[in-house]
Design a protein around this motif. Structure first.
Motif, short mmCIF file in Angstrom:
data_model
loop_
_atom_site.label_atom_id
_atom_site.label_comp_id
_atom_site.label_asym_id
_atom_site.label_seq_id
_atom_site.Cartn_x
_atom_site.Cartn_y
_atom_site.Cartn_z
N PRO A 201 0.82 -1.22 0.00
CA PRO A 201 0.00 0.00 0.00
C PRO A 201 0.85 1.27 0.00
CG PRO A 201 0.09 -0.89 2.21
CD PRO A 201 0.93 -1.79 1.35
N PHE A 202 1.59 1.49 -1.05
CA PHE A 202 2.33 2.74 -1.16
C PHE A 202 1.33 3.86 -1.43
CE2 PHE A 202 5.56 -0.32 -2.63
CZ PHE A 202 6.53 -0.03 -1.70
N PHE A 203 1.49 4.97 -0.73
CA PHE A 203 0.56 6.07 -0.90
C PHE A 203 0.50 6.50 -2.37
CE2 PHE A 203 -0.57 10.51 -1.19
CZ PHE A 203 -1.67 10.60 -0.36
N VAL A 204 1.70 6.67 -2.96
CA VAL A 204 1.73 7.20 -4.33
C VAL A 204 1.01 6.27 -5.30
CG1 VAL A 204 4.00 6.28 -4.97
CG2 VAL A 204 3.20 8.37 -6.04
N LEU A 205 1.04 4.95 -5.04
CA LEU A 205 0.33 4.03 -5.91
C LEU A 205 -1.16 3.98 -5.58
CD1 LEU A 205 2.73 0.94 -6.28
CD2 LEU A 205 2.71 3.08 -7.55
N SER A 206 -1.49 4.07 -4.27
CA SER A 206 -2.89 3.92 -3.88
C SER A 206 -3.74 5.08 -4.36
CB SER A 206 -3.01 3.75 -2.37
OG SER A 206 -2.71 4.96 -1.72
N GLN A 207 -3.12 6.22 -4.62
CA GLN A 207 -3.88 7.39 -5.08
C GLN A 207 -4.00 7.46 -6.59
OE1 GLN A 207 -5.32 9.69 -2.76
NE2 GLN A 207 -4.81 7.83 -1.65
N MET A 208 -3.41 6.49 -7.27
CA MET A 208 -3.33 6.57 -8.72
C MET A 208 -4.59 6.05 -9.40
SD MET A 208 -0.56 7.89 -9.63
CE MET A 208 -0.70 7.41 -11.34
N THR A 209 -5.03 6.78 -10.42
CA THR A 209 -6.08 6.24 -11.26
C THR A 209 -5.47 5.66 -12.53
OG1 THR A 209 -6.42 8.46 -12.12
CG2 THR A 209 -7.93 7.72 -10.42
N ALA A 210 -4.20 5.99 -12.78
CA ALA A 210 -3.48 5.42 -13.93
C ALA A 210 -2.75 4.16 -13.46
CB ALA A 210 -2.48 6.43 -14.46
N PRO A 211 -2.48 3.23 -14.38
CA PRO A 211 -1.66 2.08 -14.01
C PRO A 211 -0.31 2.57 -13.47
CG PRO A 211 -2.58 1.79 -16.20
CD PRO A 211 -2.90 3.19 -15.79
N SER A 212 0.21 1.89 -12.47
CA SER A 212 1.43 2.40 -11.84
C SER A 212 2.23 1.26 -11.22
CB SER A 212 1.08 3.43 -10.78
OG SER A 212 0.10 2.90 -9.92
N ALA A 213 3.52 1.52 -11.07
CA ALA A 213 4.40 0.51 -10.48
C ALA A 213 5.50 1.23 -9.71
CB ALA A 213 5.01 -0.36 -11.57
N LEU A 214 6.12 0.50 -8.82
CA LEU A 214 7.21 1.06 -8.03
C LEU A 214 8.37 0.08 -8.08
CD1 LEU A 214 6.86 2.83 -4.62
CD2 LEU A 214 8.58 1.03 -4.87
N VAL A 215 9.57 0.60 -8.39
CA VAL A 215 10.76 -0.27 -8.42
C VAL A 215 11.70 0.15 -7.30
CG1 VAL A 215 11.83 1.15 -10.26
CG2 VAL A 215 12.75 -1.10 -9.78
N GLU A 216 12.20 -0.85 -6.58
CA GLU A 216 13.28 -0.65 -5.62
C GLU A 216 14.51 -1.19 -6.35
OE1 GLU A 216 13.17 0.61 -2.50
OE2 GLU A 216 11.04 0.61 -1.99
N LEU A 217 15.47 -0.31 -6.68
CA LEU A 217 16.58 -0.69 -7.56
C LEU A 217 17.53 -1.70 -6.92
CD1 LEU A 217 17.46 2.92 -8.73
CD2 LEU A 217 16.23 1.22 -10.08
N GLY A 218 17.65 -1.66 -5.61
CA GLY A 218 18.57 -2.55 -4.89
C GLY A 218 18.67 -2.05 -3.46
N PHE A 219 19.50 -2.74 -2.67
CA PHE A 219 19.62 -2.40 -1.24
C PHE A 219 20.91 -1.64 -0.95
CE2 PHE A 219 16.55 -5.76 -1.31
CZ PHE A 219 15.73 -5.56 -0.21
N LEU A 220 20.77 -0.44 -0.40
CA LEU A 220 21.95 0.32 0.01
C LEU A 220 22.71 -0.42 1.10
CD1 LEU A 220 21.26 4.16 0.41
CD2 LEU A 220 22.79 3.02 -1.19
N THR A 221 22.00 -1.24 1.85
CA THR A 221 22.59 -1.94 3.00
C THR A 221 23.36 -3.20 2.61
OG1 THR A 221 20.32 -2.72 3.25
CG2 THR A 221 21.09 -1.10 4.85
N ASN A 222 23.32 -3.55 1.32
CA ASN A 222 24.07 -4.73 0.86
C ASN A 222 25.32 -4.25 0.12
OD1 ASN A 222 24.50 -6.58 -1.80
ND2 ASN A 222 23.95 -7.85 -0.04
N ASN A 223 26.46 -4.84 0.42
CA ASN A 223 27.72 -4.33 -0.15
C ASN A 223 27.77 -4.38 -1.67
OD1 ASN A 223 28.63 -3.64 2.34
ND2 ASN A 223 29.85 -5.52 2.64
N GLU A 224 27.32 -5.50 -2.24
CA GLU A 224 27.36 -5.60 -3.71
C GLU A 224 26.40 -4.61 -4.36
OE1 GLU A 224 27.59 -9.70 -5.43
OE2 GLU A 224 27.59 -10.20 -3.29
#
Ligand code: ZN
Length: 260
Positions: A201-224
């Motif tokens: 339930p991301f706010f930015v997605l839940s308010q959307m009337t257009a199709p939408s997606a959210l990408v998390e590119l990777g983890f800052l907390t992982n060294n690689e």
């Protein structure tokens, strides 16, 4: 009843209209005093801006797309502003870009999310909470978007609810296809990595009337992942992957139209 059918036809027709450039809102997460996830003076807000700008440039060169960048600088933008931009520009798609973090440094890899109407899993709830932390009111995940044009046309509540259900169903279906296309074009995908498609339930997605997606590119907390996220060439290549994913989505939607 005739009016109901008319609206149903309008909804179907609008999704079958001839192939035209796809209006895409590229939305780099965070900005301003909200810098998102942080590690060693590296800020999520700066990474998402770089990838967003690269993606925007790629889409701009392609006549199949009409891209809009929700934030082109380090200035802040509220989550509701982002949803408003998509509404105002009548976007066909919003892609929100983020970077992950986790107390477990082994967690790594990209993750792709869309909002649907199922109960979110616990981990997604936690993530959604982090991403939403700068918004005053946390979303419940149950709020359905409202379609302004339905109010303007003074439809009876029953008809409005049928049309809203149709539109929501179509939006969720398209959003899930966006996520599938993004994931299958993500070159960083390796066996054993936690590349996942999740719903949250991301706010930015839940308010959307257009199709939408959210990408998390990777983890800052992982060294690689950290090494990749602080390498400009890798960020450019991530933007290229997202671009290829959006192209695949556009192609599949155009083909679906022809098949019908
Ligand atoms: Zn974020």
């Amino acid at each position: 009843m005739r009016r109901t059918l008319g609206w149903i036809f309008l909804v179907l027709f609008s999704s079958l209209a001839s192939a035209k450039p796809l209006t895409v809102v590229v939305d780099p997460g965070h900005g301003g005093r909200d810098r998102g996830a942080t590690r060693k003076n590296v800020f999520e807000a700066d990474i998402t801006l770089k990838v967003g700008q690269h993606l925007f440039e790629l889409l701009k060169k392609d006549r199949q797309f009409r891209p809009i960048l929700s934030r082109a600088s380090t200035n802040g933008l509220s989550l509701s502003d982002r949803a408003h931009i998509a509404k105002k520009t009548q976007a066909d798609l919003l892609l929100s870009i983020h970077v992950n973090s986790n107390p477990d440094p082994r967690a790594r890899g990209a993750e792709f999310y869309f909002q649907n109407q199922l109960e979110p899993d616990e981990e997604s709830m936690f993530l959604a909470h982090k991403e939403n932390s700068f918004e005053e009111e946390a979303p419940t995940g149950k709020e359905a978007p409202t379609y302004d044009f339905l109010d303007q046309n003074r439809l009876s509540p029953d008809v409005a609810s049928i049309v809203t259900d149709l539109l929501n169903g179509d939006r969720v279906w398209r959003s899930s296809h966006i996520v599938k296309a993004l994931k299958s074009n993500w070159r960083g995908f390796r066996k054993g990595r936690t590349n996942a498609v999740r719903q949250a339930p991301f706010f930015v997605l839940s308010q959307m009337t257009a199709p939408s997606a959210l990408v998390e590119l990777g983890f800052l907390t992982n060294n690689e992942d950290f090494a990749d996220l602080t390498n400009d060439d890798k960020l450019r290549s991530m933007a290229e992957d997202l671009y290829r994913g959006l192209k695949a989505y556009k192609d599949s939607m155009d083909k679906a139209r022809v098949a019908f």
